[in-house]
Design an enzyme around this catalytic site. Structure first.
Site, PDB file in Angstrom:
ATOM      1  N   CYS A  84      -2.529   4.671 -15.512  1.00 41.89           N
ATOM      2  CA  CYS A  84      -1.824   5.061 -14.297  1.00 41.89           C
ATOM      3  C   CYS A  84      -1.598   3.843 -13.406  1.00 41.89           C
ATOM      4  CB  CYS A  84      -2.679   6.110 -13.583  1.00 41.89           C
ATOM      5  SG  CYS A  84      -2.129   6.494 -11.933  1.00 41.89           S
ATOM      6  N   CYS A 413       0.748  -3.732   7.216  1.00 43.75           N
ATOM      7  CA  CYS A 413       0.328  -3.274   5.883  1.00 43.75           C
ATOM      8  C   CYS A 413       0.667  -4.318   4.837  1.00 43.75           C
ATOM      9  CB  CYS A 413       0.958  -1.924   5.563  1.00 43.75           C
ATOM     10  SG  CYS A 413       2.731  -1.912   5.767  1.00 43.75           S
TER      11      CYS A 413
END
Ligand code: SAH
Length: 458
Positions: A84, A413
């Site tokens: 993943c 971020c």
């Protein structure tokens, strides 16, 4: 570097020492000056790798064997960790992950930002699983069946994931209902190559404090077949489901949500509480994915603003007004600017429901709004910015300098763009007076930072 000059060849097997991490969390080794990126490797380890790809400035190696494991190595608690593309840090202790993240922020501020800081402090997330309040699962045909999950790293192949460790259960519940409904009713998943098929993404947002859940289906069409059946099944299976909507998205591209929303059930939004305030959240509005850490982040940012109750504060990139409204209780006046109309509608509504009367919101591009405020001679005492990953536009930096606030509090971020903007702001007469990192995204590569810049006394 030309490929011919590479000191390694495709398919070559070699032993390397891991000395650091990339911004995506891969281990880094050096072979005769060339950076070799190794996913799943930990600093201090010696690993046997096979060169799998030669990029423009680095080579990529796959681990064949960990010859000398780090004491920080852990058995991944997620069975999907290898396939993943969602998380990258399951193979190491959380402490080592935090060290990697703090180092990344520090290196960016020093190398790009022109600072000379010791390692910045980082606040870890008390919850490292089940912390995310937003799931966006791509939907695709996998082995002839509709599936939803995550993309395999660096591909658009969907890995079906029935339990995501960093999500709450609601996302898994909605995913199961969706896949069953698509199978039973032969609803075709969207195919991004041909632009055909219907269901593109499943989007689930949970308000952690109130428990309310929103499910949104992103579709390449104006409606869905067997709508009633899907709504009934979702209501039966998803805990605390309050609202269901469709996002109409017919354009090609990677954007998850479309611009048009149709509510199938409930009010079309959910509500959460944060910093003692109640917030309305529409699917299109930004909301930090780790609510508890967001509260810590905002409290830190507000503390750094050092308000006494009289100041004018400008909050650029304000989203639904989370920081703006939390600031409003300590300031004379707050002004929020945000580009998404739905977020500004939420922000105005949030001001009303929290009885905040000293907040004003504008729907505008931050650069244009900042330029206009600067030209009008507005002088906020503090400017708070919380831009998306690409950071601040040059126009914003110049306009901020022209408005000359005492302090700029920058929530970021992306450490690299933060560092670039700090450099630009120091050229405009500001000094970095505080920097720290906060982990909002355990097990994932992203890291949040908050810094303060203060105006040099003239
Ligand atoms: N401060 C808010 C939102 C931060 S995310 C919070 O913490 O919840 C960044 C926000 O910037 C998003 O809401 C995004 O829609 C907005 N945005 C992106 N580009 C923008 C631009 N050019 N001008 C103004 N806002 C922008």
């Amino acid at each position: 570097m030309k490929q011919a000059a590479y000191p390694v060849a495709l398919g070559q097997v070699l032993e390397v020492e891991i000395t650091g991490y990339t911004s995506e969390g891969q281990g880094v080794a050096r072979v005769e000056g060339l950076a070799v990126f190794v996913a799943g490797a930990i600093r201090g380890e010696r690993v046997k790798i096979k060169i799998a790809h030669l990029g423009h400035t680095a080579a990529y190696g796959d681990i064949l064997q960990v010859l000398r494991p780090s004491p920080e190595r852990r058995e991944p608690a997620c069975p999907y960790a290898r396939d993943c593309g969602g998380c990258v840090f399951w193979h190491m202790s959380y402490e080592e992950e935090l060290r990697a993240k703090a180092q990344r922020v520090t290196d960016a501020l020093n190398r790009i930002g022109g600072q000379s800081l010791d390692t910045v402090p980082i606040t870890g997330s008390p919850a490292q699983t089940g912390y995310r309040n937003k799931a966006q699962y791509p939907v695709a045909q996998v082995k002839g069946r509709p599936e939803a999950g995550f993309f395999r790293p660096r591909t658009h192949q969907v890995v079906p994931v029935s339990r995501c460790r960093i999500q709450g259960r609601e996302a898994d519940q909605a995913r199961e209902v969706l896949v069953r409904w698509m199978t039973e009713n032969r609803v075709p998943p969207y195919d991004e190559k041909t632009g055909t098929g219907l269901v593109r993404h499943l989007y689930v947002r949970t308000a952690r404090a109130t428990g309310q859940v929103l499910v949104c289906l992103v579709v390449n069409g104006d409606g869905i077949p067997q709508e009633k059946r899907l709504v009934e099944n979702l209501l039966k299976s998803v805990d605390n489901l309050c609202t269901i909507c469709l996002s109409i998205h017919k354009k090609p591209g990677n954007a998850v949500l479309g611009d048009k929303f149709v509510t199938l059930y409930g009010p079309g939004y959910i509500e959460d509480t944060l910093c003692g305030l109640r917030f309305r959240l529409s699917p299109r509005s930004f909301y930090q994915v780790n609510r508890d850490q967001a509260e810590r982040l905002y409290e830190t940012a507000i503390g750094l603003a050092g308000l006494t109750g009289t100041e004018t504060v400008l909050d650029l990139y304000c989203g639904t007004g989370t920081i703006t409204l939390a600031l409003s209780r300590r300031a004379g006046k707050v002004i929020g600017v945000e580009i998404i109309p739905a977020a500004i509608r939420d922000a105005k509504e949030n001001a009303v429901r929290n009885h905040v009367e000293n907040a004003e919101f504008f729907c505008a591009d931050a650069a244009q709004a900042a330029k206009k405020f600067a030209e009008e001679g507005i002088h906020p005492d503090v400017i708070v910015v919380d831009p998306p990953r690409k950071g601040l536009d040059e126009t914003v930096v110049k306009a901020m300098a022209q408005m000359a606030p005492e302090k700029i509090v920058y929530v970021s971020c992306d450490p690299a763009t933060l560092a670039r903007d700090i450099k630009r702001l120091t050229e405009q007469g500001y000094t970095l007076t505080h920097a720290e990192a906060l982990d909002m995204f355990p097990r994932c590569a992203h890291v949040e930072s908050v810094v303060r810049l203060s105006r040099e006394k003239l």
